[in-house]
Design an enzyme around this catalytic site. Structure first.
Site, PDB file in Angstrom:
ATOM      1  N   GLU A 285       0.834  -1.207   0.000  1.00 11.99           N
ATOM      2  CA  GLU A 285       0.000   0.000   0.000  1.00 11.99           C
ATOM      3  C   GLU A 285       0.871   1.261   0.000  1.00 11.99           C
ATOM      4  O   GLU A 285       0.633   2.199  -0.766  1.00 11.99           O
ATOM      5  CB  GLU A 285      -0.826  -0.040   1.294  1.00 11.99           C
ATOM      6  CG  GLU A 285      -2.254   0.407   1.175  1.00 11.99           C
ATOM      7  CD  GLU A 285      -2.930   0.393   2.547  1.00 11.99           C
ATOM      8  OE1 GLU A 285      -2.652  -0.509   3.372  1.00 11.99           O
ATOM      9  OE2 GLU A 285      -3.731   1.308   2.792  1.00 11.99           O
ATOM     10  N   CYS A 308      -2.767  -0.614  12.897  1.00 11.84           N
ATOM     11  CA  CYS A 308      -2.925  -1.859  13.683  1.00 11.84           C
ATOM     12  C   CYS A 308      -3.319  -1.604  15.120  1.00 11.84           C
ATOM     13  O   CYS A 308      -3.729  -2.509  15.816  1.00 11.84           O
ATOM     14  CB  CYS A 308      -1.691  -2.744  13.610  1.00 11.84           C
ATOM     15  SG  CYS A 308      -0.214  -1.897  13.244  1.00 11.84           S
ATOM     16  N   SER A 328      -3.929   3.313   6.891  1.00  7.39           N
ATOM     17  CA  SER A 328      -3.764   2.151   6.015  1.00  7.39           C
ATOM     18  C   SER A 328      -5.041   1.313   6.080  1.00  7.39           C
ATOM     19  O   SER A 328      -5.612   1.112   7.151  1.00  7.39           O
ATOM     20  CB  SER A 328      -2.572   1.326   6.506  1.00  7.39           C
ATOM     21  OG  SER A 328      -2.667   0.022   6.022  1.00  7.39           O
ATOM     22  N   GLU A 375     -17.272  -4.069  10.972  1.00 10.07           N
ATOM     23  CA  GLU A 375     -16.486  -4.130   9.722  1.00 10.07           C
ATOM     24  C   GLU A 375     -15.774  -5.471   9.582  1.00 10.07           C
ATOM     25  O   GLU A 375     -15.380  -5.868   8.495  1.00 10.07           O
ATOM     26  CB  GLU A 375     -15.408  -3.032   9.697  1.00 10.07           C
ATOM     27  CG  GLU A 375     -15.913  -1.616   9.597  1.00 10.07           C
ATOM     28  CD  GLU A 375     -16.341  -1.060  10.940  1.00 10.07           C
ATOM     29  OE1 GLU A 375     -16.262  -1.777  11.950  1.00 10.07           O
ATOM     30  OE2 GLU A 375     -16.796   0.098  10.964  1.00 10.07           O
ATOM     31  N   CYS A 512       2.705  -1.696  22.320  1.00 10.87           N
ATOM     32  CA  CYS A 512       1.858  -2.737  22.926  1.00 10.87           C
ATOM     33  C   CYS A 512       2.457  -3.316  24.199  1.00 10.87           C
ATOM     34  O   CYS A 512       1.718  -3.808  25.050  1.00 10.87           O
ATOM     35  CB  CYS A 512       1.620  -3.852  21.943  1.00 10.87           C
ATOM     36  SG  CYS A 512       0.712  -3.317  20.513  1.00 10.87           S
TER      37      CYS A 512
HETATM   38 FE1  HC0 Z   1      -0.049  -5.251  19.398  1.00 11.70          FE
HETATM   39 FE2  HC0 Z   1      -0.403  -5.854  16.967  1.00 11.70          FE
HETATM   40  S1  HC0 Z   1       1.612  -5.241  17.853  1.00 11.70           S
HETATM   41  S2  HC0 Z   1      -1.360  -4.040  17.968  1.00 11.70           S
HETATM   42  O1  HC0 Z   1       0.526  -3.889  20.250  1.00 11.70           O
HETATM   43  O2  HC0 Z   1       0.198  -4.372  14.545  1.00 11.70           O
HETATM   44  O3  HC0 Z   1      -2.433  -5.489  21.097  1.00 11.70           O
HETATM   45  O4  HC0 Z   1       1.643  -7.164  20.889  1.00 11.70           O
HETATM   46  O5  HC0 Z   1      -1.022  -7.984  18.611  1.00 11.70           O
HETATM   47  O6  HC0 Z   1      -3.058  -6.791  15.897  1.00 11.70           O
HETATM   48  O7  HC0 Z   1       0.999  -8.129  15.706  1.00 11.70           O
HETATM   49  C1  HC0 Z   1      -1.469  -5.432  20.551  1.00 11.70           C
HETATM   50  C2  HC0 Z   1       0.980  -6.378  20.451  1.00 11.70           C
HETATM   51  C3  HC0 Z   1      -0.672  -6.886  18.474  1.00 11.70           C
HETATM   52  C4  HC0 Z   1      -2.029  -6.465  16.257  1.00 11.70           C
HETATM   53  C5  HC0 Z   1       0.429  -7.331  16.140  1.00 11.70           C
HETATM   54  C6  HC0 Z   1      -0.112  -4.931  15.443  1.00 11.70           C
END
Ligand code: HC0
Ligand code: SF4
Length: 579
Positions: A285, A308, A328, A375, A512
């Site tokens: 993308e 994400c 994205s 969604e 995260c």
């Molecule tokens: Fe995360 Fe992810 S890195 S948001 O922080 O991109 O919750 O660990 O799992 O979906 O892979 C959280 C952490 C995830 C997602 C991934 C992303």
């Protein structure tokens, strides 16, 4: 430097230090409740509302709160006189007098800082009759609020306002009724709350906690008609050990896979696999948008924002709709995993996707909300059925008498369990962009990247920027953590300052690893940093460190998906955002 005495001990500390911090640094513990500070990320809650930290100063005829009083030259502080002990106890008893006593079923039972104080002070009787407020529990998909438990420490308010720039929670009412609440007592889902859970991470009591899905999971696991599979987010593996006495940052992946198999899951998979797929889609993308922009095409939405982090996505949708198309369209790894599990894996295994329950273990409270978004429902079937946090998993393992430390080492199931180092670093701030940069660089240059470490994108500065030159194209990228910092950057961009091609935003400080569903760090940001370092170590030790080199991902595209961002990939792995 200031010299003073605390409990007869000579202490030297810089000017401006509070008595509490000087004492803690010198190894003298003063109990405290409302105070919390994480210097590295600019969080400071020093409203001195609880008064548990009172101390005596020689020559002064009243007790003062140590958290908000700066040290002075020659000061003599007494932290443990009988008068101090008596007053602290009275303060605590008054605080307990209007606090609910249903500790047994409280969301913070065992983790409550007020409960710990009551234990250490040996409170056995209630001497004062307070008036408990009457507020119904308020559930949202991510966070439950039990505001009768609020002790007005204001930690959540400081977090939501100062760090997350959201200002959803604020002090209301007077006297016994005073609490921190949303405007008009609205459910969090009806406000601009992002579900980031950072208020949960700092709440000392059970006023805020994650909405628990563990019982639902137990029921699904014992239902013979259902196949239940699980995916584990990157940040979970370096934090779950803390719940079993292991230091933060230690990689527990191999023991965790065995533990999950013993819980009875029919497939134990890795969100990391889907993170590698995310990079295939998101880097495609980004490449397409950059090339279109270089060709002079109009209305190309740059910078591309990573999408994400569901709290960040909700933040943009609710506060900055004008930037919605910069997000994205690639789904998050959690959702990509779910879509692939229900469409690809279920078909391979000849399982009706309606009988397949896809559970995720996430460091995050917002992921529960993301899983529930309409969604992500196709033919009446959700990609991910529900999510549980790292803390919930820790509780569940203990319920099942599964000691993580004693587990033999195992592996994730294939193919949805194979991953590269690029996926591991998703869990720390800067990792998604670094992973995308590794792949994009090689795709544009058609060559091999010598040094995979994009060091300027690492660390914990609020905003990090870098220029990446590839084949004469100068890519300007930025990484932000914390929604307040993201708001500042968006305002800069709106005002014509700050030109970037790609920006990674993670709502939580540290990414995260510092998520609202992780083991409580009690204000020690070093713990979050150690988890981030742990993910970096995993990346360094992986044989493959670039998403496009993941053999199972390559195979998935060759045998099933076709082109990245092609017709099927677009249908399954991309989404749209709401007005
Ligand atoms: Fe995360 Fe992810 S890195 S948001 O922080 O991109 O919750 O660990 O799992 O979906 O892979 C959280 C952490 C995830 C997602 C991934 C992303
Ligand atoms: Fe504020 Fe995040 Fe808590 Fe919502 S979840 S109230 S945005 S800190």
């Amino acid at each position: 430097m200031i010299r003073l005495k605390i409990d007869g001990k000579l202490v030297v500390a810089p000017e401006g230090t509070t008595i509490l911090n000087a004492a803690l640094k010198a190894g003298i513990y003063i109990p405290h409740l409302c105070y919390m500070e994480m210097k590295e990320v600019g969080y400071k809650n020093d409203c001195a509302s609880c008064r548990i930290c009172v101390v005596q100063i020689k020559g002064m005829n009243r007790l003062i709160p140590s958290c908000s009083t700066p040290i002075k030259e020659g000061m003599e502080v007494i932290t443990n006189s009988s008068e101090v002990m008596h007053k602290r106890r009275v303060v605590l008893e008054l605080m307990l007098s209007d606090h609910p006593k249903d500790c047994l079923i409280c969301g913070k039972n065992g983790n409550c800082e007020l409960q710990k104080l009551a234990i250490s002070f040996g409170i056995r009787e209630m001497r004062f009759a307070g008036k408990e407020g009457k507020h119904d529990k308020q559930h949202s998909i991510s966070i439950t609020r039990d505001i009768t438990k609020c002790i007005m420490c204001r930690r959540c308010e400081t977090m939501c306002g100062d760090i997350q720039g959201c200002g959803i929670l604020t002090g209301v009412d007077r006297g016994f009724n005073v609490i921190v609440n949303t405007a008009f007592n609205k459910n969090l889902l009806e406000t601009n709350c992002t579900m980031c859970g950072q208020c949960v991470a700092v709440c000392p009591v059970g006023a805020l906690y994650e909405t628990d899905n563990t019982f639902k999971l137990v029921e699904d696991l014992m239902n013979p008609k259902k196949k239940v599979i699980v995916q584990v987010a990157p940040a979970v593996r370096v934090a779950i050990g803390e719940l079993f006495g292991v230091a933060p940052g230690i990689d527990m992946t191999k023991k965790l896979t065995t533990a999950l198999k013993r819980l009875g899951f029919d497939g134990v998979f890795d969100t990391n696999f889907a993170a590698d797929v995310t990079i295939m889609e998101e880097a495609t993308e980004l490449k397409e948008r950059i090339l279109s922009s270089l060709k002079g095409e109009k209305d190309v939405k740059l910078p591309l924002f990573t999408s994400c982090c569901p709290a960040w996505v909700r933040f943009v949708e609710l506060n900055y709709p004008e930037f919605r198309d910069n997000l994205s369209t690639t789904k998050s790894p959690q959702q990509i995993f779910g879509a692939l599990a229900k469409e690809f894996w279920a078909k391979e295994k000849e399982i009706d996707k309606k009988d397949l329950v896809c559970v995720s273990i996430m460091p995050c409270t917002a992921k529960k909300y993301e899983a529930s978004r309409e969604e992500f429902v196709r033919d009446g079937v959700a990609d991910v059925d529900y999510s549980i946090t790292t803390r919930e998993l820790g509780r569940l393992l203990k319920q099942y008498n599964i000691n993580l430390l004693e587990m033999p080492e195992g592996e994730f199931d294939l193919p949805l369990g194979e991953s590269t180092g690029a996926a591991d670093i998703f869990g720390r701030t800067g990792g998604v962009l670094e992973a995308a940069a590794r792949t994009l660089y090689e795709w544009i240059s058609n060559g091999k990247l010598e040094n995979l470490d994009f060091v300027p994108l690492r660390g914990f500065e609020e905003v990090r920027t870098a220029e990446i030159e590839v084949e004469g194209i100068n890519l300007r990228v930025a990484v932000v953590h914390g929604l307040g910092a993201a708001r500042k950057l968006l305002e800069e961009i709106k005002n014509g300052r700050g030109h970037f091609d790609a920006i990674e935003v993670m709502a939580c400080k540290g990414g995260c690893v510092g998520g609202g569903g992780q083991p409580y760090h009690h204000g020690d940001f070093e713990i979050v940093k150690k988890r981030a370092e742990g993910l970096q170590v995993i990346d360094y030790h992986k044989e493959l460190r670039e998403s496009h080199e993941n053999p199972c991902v390559i195979d998935l595209y060759e045998t099933y998906l076709g082109e990245a961002n092609g017709e099927l990939a677009h249908k399954l792995l991309h989404t749209h955002y709401i007005d």
